[in-house]
Design an enzyme around this catalytic site. Structure first.
Site, PDB file in Angstrom:
ATOM      1  N   LYS A 153       0.993  -1.263  -0.032  1.00 39.76           N
ATOM      2  CA  LYS A 153      -0.123   0.188  -0.087  1.00 39.76           C
ATOM      3  C   LYS A 153       0.786   1.024   0.004  1.00 39.76           C
ATOM      4  CE  LYS A 153      -3.542   2.864   0.284  1.00 39.76           C
ATOM      5  NZ  LYS A 153      -3.456   3.810   1.441  1.00 39.76           N
ATOM      6  N   HIS A 208       2.231   1.763  -3.544  1.00 41.67           N
ATOM      7  CA  HIS A 208       1.146   2.302  -4.395  1.00 41.67           C
ATOM      8  C   HIS A 208       1.077   3.637  -3.932  1.00 41.67           C
ATOM      9  CE1 HIS A 208      -2.860   3.856  -4.224  1.00 41.67           C
ATOM     10  NE2 HIS A 208      -3.149   2.840  -5.185  1.00 41.67           N
ATOM     11  N   GLU A 261       1.423   6.846  -6.636  1.00 39.72           N
ATOM     12  CA  GLU A 261       0.485   7.841  -6.898  1.00 39.72           C
ATOM     13  C   GLU A 261       1.060   9.379  -6.820  1.00 39.72           C
ATOM     14  OE1 GLU A 261      -2.760   7.328  -3.877  1.00 39.72           O
ATOM     15  OE2 GLU A 261      -2.476   9.334  -3.491  1.00 39.72           O
TER      16      GLU A 261
HETATM   17  P1  NBP Z   1      -9.241   9.200  10.945  1.00 39.61           P
HETATM   18  O1  NBP Z   1      -7.808   8.881  10.540  1.00 39.61           O
HETATM   19  O2  NBP Z   1      -9.700  10.781  10.836  1.00 39.61           O
HETATM   20  O3  NBP Z   1      -9.524   8.545  12.392  1.00 39.61           O
HETATM   21  C1  NBP Z   1     -10.695   8.931  12.934  1.00 39.61           C
HETATM   22  C2  NBP Z   1     -11.284   7.622  13.719  1.00 39.61           C
HETATM   23  O4  NBP Z   1     -10.171   6.983  14.819  1.00 39.61           O
HETATM   24  C3  NBP Z   1     -12.539   7.996  14.590  1.00 39.61           C
HETATM   25  O5  NBP Z   1     -13.053   6.995  14.608  1.00 39.61           O
HETATM   26  C4  NBP Z   1     -11.775   8.390  15.940  1.00 39.61           C
HETATM   27  O6  NBP Z   1     -12.879   8.081  17.126  1.00 39.61           O
HETATM   28  C5  NBP Z   1     -10.989   7.363  16.105  1.00 39.61           C
HETATM   29  N1  NBP Z   1      -9.758   7.292  17.218  1.00 39.61           N
HETATM   30  C6  NBP Z   1      -8.714   8.399  17.288  1.00 39.61           C
HETATM   31 BR1  NBP Z   1      -8.306   9.913  16.276  1.00 39.61          BR
HETATM   32  N2  NBP Z   1      -8.010   8.136  18.540  1.00 39.61           N
HETATM   33  C7  NBP Z   1      -8.639   6.995  18.892  1.00 39.61           C
HETATM   34  C8  NBP Z   1      -8.347   6.178  20.229  1.00 39.61           C
HETATM   35  N3  NBP Z   1      -7.326   6.706  20.863  1.00 39.61           N
HETATM   36  N4  NBP Z   1      -9.058   5.440  20.447  1.00 39.61           N
HETATM   37  C9  NBP Z   1     -10.166   4.799  19.687  1.00 39.61           C
HETATM   38  N5  NBP Z   1     -10.597   5.498  18.737  1.00 39.61           N
HETATM   39  C10 NBP Z   1      -9.630   6.462  18.108  1.00 39.61           C
HETATM   40  O7  NBP Z   1     -10.467   8.354  10.203  1.00 39.61           O
HETATM   41  P2  NBP Z   1     -10.378   8.115   8.562  1.00 39.61           P
HETATM   42  O8  NBP Z   1      -9.976   9.198   7.463  1.00 39.61           O
HETATM   43  O9  NBP Z   1     -11.780   7.205   8.137  1.00 39.61           O
HETATM   44  O10 NBP Z   1      -9.268   7.038   8.297  1.00 39.61           O
HETATM   45  C11 NBP Z   1      -9.108   5.848   8.924  1.00 39.61           C
HETATM   46  C12 NBP Z   1      -7.819   5.141   8.702  1.00 39.61           C
HETATM   47  O11 NBP Z   1      -7.730   4.872   7.307  1.00 39.61           O
HETATM   48  C13 NBP Z   1      -6.570   5.995   8.798  1.00 39.61           C
HETATM   49  O12 NBP Z   1      -5.701   5.218   9.338  1.00 39.61           O
HETATM   50  C14 NBP Z   1      -6.453   6.655   7.533  1.00 39.61           C
HETATM   51  O13 NBP Z   1      -5.020   6.678   7.552  1.00 39.61           O
HETATM   52  C15 NBP Z   1      -6.771   5.533   6.509  1.00 39.61           C
HETATM   53  N6  NBP Z   1      -7.226   5.636   5.257  1.00 39.61           N
HETATM   54  C16 NBP Z   1      -7.688   6.909   4.859  1.00 39.61           C
HETATM   55  C17 NBP Z   1      -8.224   7.147   3.531  1.00 39.61           C
HETATM   56  C18 NBP Z   1      -8.743   8.312   3.381  1.00 39.61           C
HETATM   57  O14 NBP Z   1      -9.148   8.437   2.196  1.00 39.61           O
HETATM   58  N7  NBP Z   1      -9.227   9.102   4.168  1.00 39.61           N
HETATM   59  C19 NBP Z   1      -7.882   6.145   2.625  1.00 39.61           C
HETATM   60  C20 NBP Z   1      -7.177   4.974   3.020  1.00 39.61           C
HETATM   61  C21 NBP Z   1      -6.712   4.704   4.384  1.00 39.61           C
HETATM   62  P3  NBP Z   1     -13.754   9.393  17.560  1.00 39.61           P
HETATM   63  O15 NBP Z   1     -14.579   9.345  16.621  1.00 39.61           O
HETATM   64  O16 NBP Z   1     -13.992   8.978  18.806  1.00 39.61           O
HETATM   65  O17 NBP Z   1     -12.767  10.687  17.658  1.00 39.61           O
END
Ligand code: NBP
Length: 477
Positions: free
Chosen positions: A183, A186, A190
């Protein structure tokens, strides 16, 4: 429990993956640290399928069938470790924790080992395609044990994107950190793809004299040919967009300082560790860094440059065709470098990654999806042990056909003072591979001179040193 999978972390990615599982007929247990997000998911999308909301990790785990599958979709880094530590004690031998976040592969290796010792399968999984991909079908790159993949593979296949031939865009990449490594590469590719497209745009604008709207049209035409890809498609959309507030092309009102989240940087850091030349990817990461140094750029704006030569309309049209050739050839090299990094990483970490399968699962769902990747897939299918993408006759023929224009475009860029680090670095890599002799021989001579670092000879085996400070006779055998 009755749920086939649990998802914890319901921000954009987790929520959409949970919906994707539910839409595909799975019962999905859902949990988020802040319970309001769980309620929101169920109230907004509850009619899409079977969701079992959980307010605590215990509740989520209880609602899962065995072996349990817990997909963690929280922020990468410390939050991921915290969530793993919350869930691991609640799980039993044979259960699975799947990390779909953008973890660094070294973290995944560490977590996998620690959980393996506790009898839990840890599946570090690359997920590409952004928000939309997560909902409608991402490209999925799971690592971890073969046993966990037996259990997870069919479910991931259901929610994944499908290539044109119907193949799900998911494969068991390899043990421990293999999925997150792939990944990462990838994302490095990108970055390179985006930089090369950016250079093509800049040349068409500054040398070709085209407007953003006209360049959008050129990209749309390219998108019907061999460059057909998601990134070319969205580039045309961005270039065609007009800013509502000013009536100016959108691209002209956006601050030209590119940001990054770090996966491109990781790719280059890993490549440096592995000694793999990924110059096209590295230049893309550096180009974002250059753009971000606003003060440096401001104090350098007075530096002398050439007087650009305006092209006639006919010349501009010819130039646009040449830029297409340069972009395509540079793209081949950027992918060559990325796949080389995967091959070397696979060797280094003992992952046994099938490069053809990687190309195959990138054909749809992910950000770099492109018609081109079907060609890459077929190239590896024909020659599974291929050391370089350029060893494929088809790609070698295409770069041969493109090279005159590629060189002309880089020369024109240099003459006109338009920076094209991606085009230039990929061309230099291509020429380095072709060169019968490299100045590395001279480098070895210099190293031997100042540091007695020794050298090898072309005419006989052994290690040699010349007595540079003495009579310059040669020692060694
Ligand atoms: P975020 O990366 O913004 O993470 C937010 C989430 O993490 C919320 O559910 C938050 O809970 C939770 N969280 C945090 Br911050 N600290 C926590 C803790 N100590 N204990 C429990 N939960 C915790 O979310 P995302 O953009 O959906 O991405 C999720 C993952 O996927 C990331 O690793 C990201 O790098 C990866 N990713 C993202 C994309 C994209 O396009 N966005 C693409 C591919 C992969 P809360 O609601 O209680 O704050």
């Amino acid at each position: 429990g009755t749920a086939q999978i649990g998802v914890t972390g319901l921000a954009v990615m987790g929520r959409n993956l949970a919906r994707n599982f539910a839409r595909n007929g799975y019962t999905v247990a859902v949990h988020n640290r802040t319970a309001a997000k769980t309620e929101e998911l169920v109230s907004d999308f509850g009619d899409e399928g079977a969701f079992l909301p959980a307010t605590t990790p215990e509740e989520l785990v209880e609602s899962l069938e065995r072996p349990r599958r817990v997909l963690v979709m929280v922020k990468a880094g410390a939050p991921t470790d915290a969530v793993i530590e919350e869930f691991a004690p609640l799980l039993e031998k044979g259960d699975m924790i799947i990390d779909g976040g953008n973890a660094h592969f070294e973290d995944t290796r560490r977590r996998e080992q620690a959980l393996r010792e506790r009898g839990i399968h840890f599946v570090g999984t690359g997920v590409s395609g952004g928000e939309e991909g997560a909902l409608h079908g991402p490209s999925i790159m799971p690592g971890g044990s073969a046993e966990s993949y037996d259990s997870l593979g069919p479910m991931l296949g259901k929610i994944s994107a499908k290539a044109e031939d119907g193949t799900p865009c998911v494969t068991h990449v390899g043990p421990d950190g293999a999925g997150h490594f792939v990944k990462m590469v990838h994302n490095g590719i990108e970055y390179a793809d985006m930089q090369l497209i950016g250079e093509a745009y800049q040349l068409l604008r500054e040398v070709g004299g085209y407007s953003p709207a006209e360049i959008a049209g050129i990209f749309r035409t390219w998108n019907t040919g061999r460059l057909d890809s998601y990134l070319i498609e969205i580039t045309a959309e961005v270039l065609a967009h007009t800013d509502a507030a000013t009536g100016e092309p959108f691209v002209d009102v956006v601050l030209d300082q590119a940001e990054q989240k770090g996966t491109g940087r990781w790719t280059v850091q890993s490549a440096l560790d592995l000694g793999v030349p990924v110059s096209g990817i590295a230049e893309a990461v550096f180009a974002r860094a250059v753009s971000g140094h606003a003060d440096l750029r401001k104090t350098s704006r007075h530096l002398a440059g050439p007087t650009p030569r305006k092209l006639s309309e006919d010349e501009a049209a010819t130039f646009a065709d040449q830029v297409e050739q340069a972009l395509y050839a540079s793209k081949i090299v950027a992918y060559t470098q990325g796949f080389h990094q995967i091959a070397v990483g696979s060797e280094q970490y003992g992952w046994n990654i099938d490069l053809g399968r990687i190309a195959a699962i990138w054909r749809a769902g992910c950000i770099i999806r492109a018609a081109f990747l079907d060609r890459v897939t077929r190239a590896y299918d024909a020659q599974p042990g291929m050391v370089s993408l350029l060893a494929d006759q088809g790609f070698a023929d295409e770069t041969a056909a493109a090279q005159d224009d590629w060189r002309a475009v880089v020369a024109t860029a240099v003459t006109n003072g338009v920076p094209t680090p991606g085009f230039a670095a990929t061309l230099a890599y291509y020429d380095s591979l072709r060169a019968p002799r490299l100045p590395a021989a001279l480098t070895q001579g210099q190293r031997d001179y100042f540091g007695a670092h020794t050298y090898h000879r072309t005419d006989r085996p052994g290690t040699f040193h010349t007595l540079w400070g003495g009579d310059r006779s040669e020692t060694g055998s």
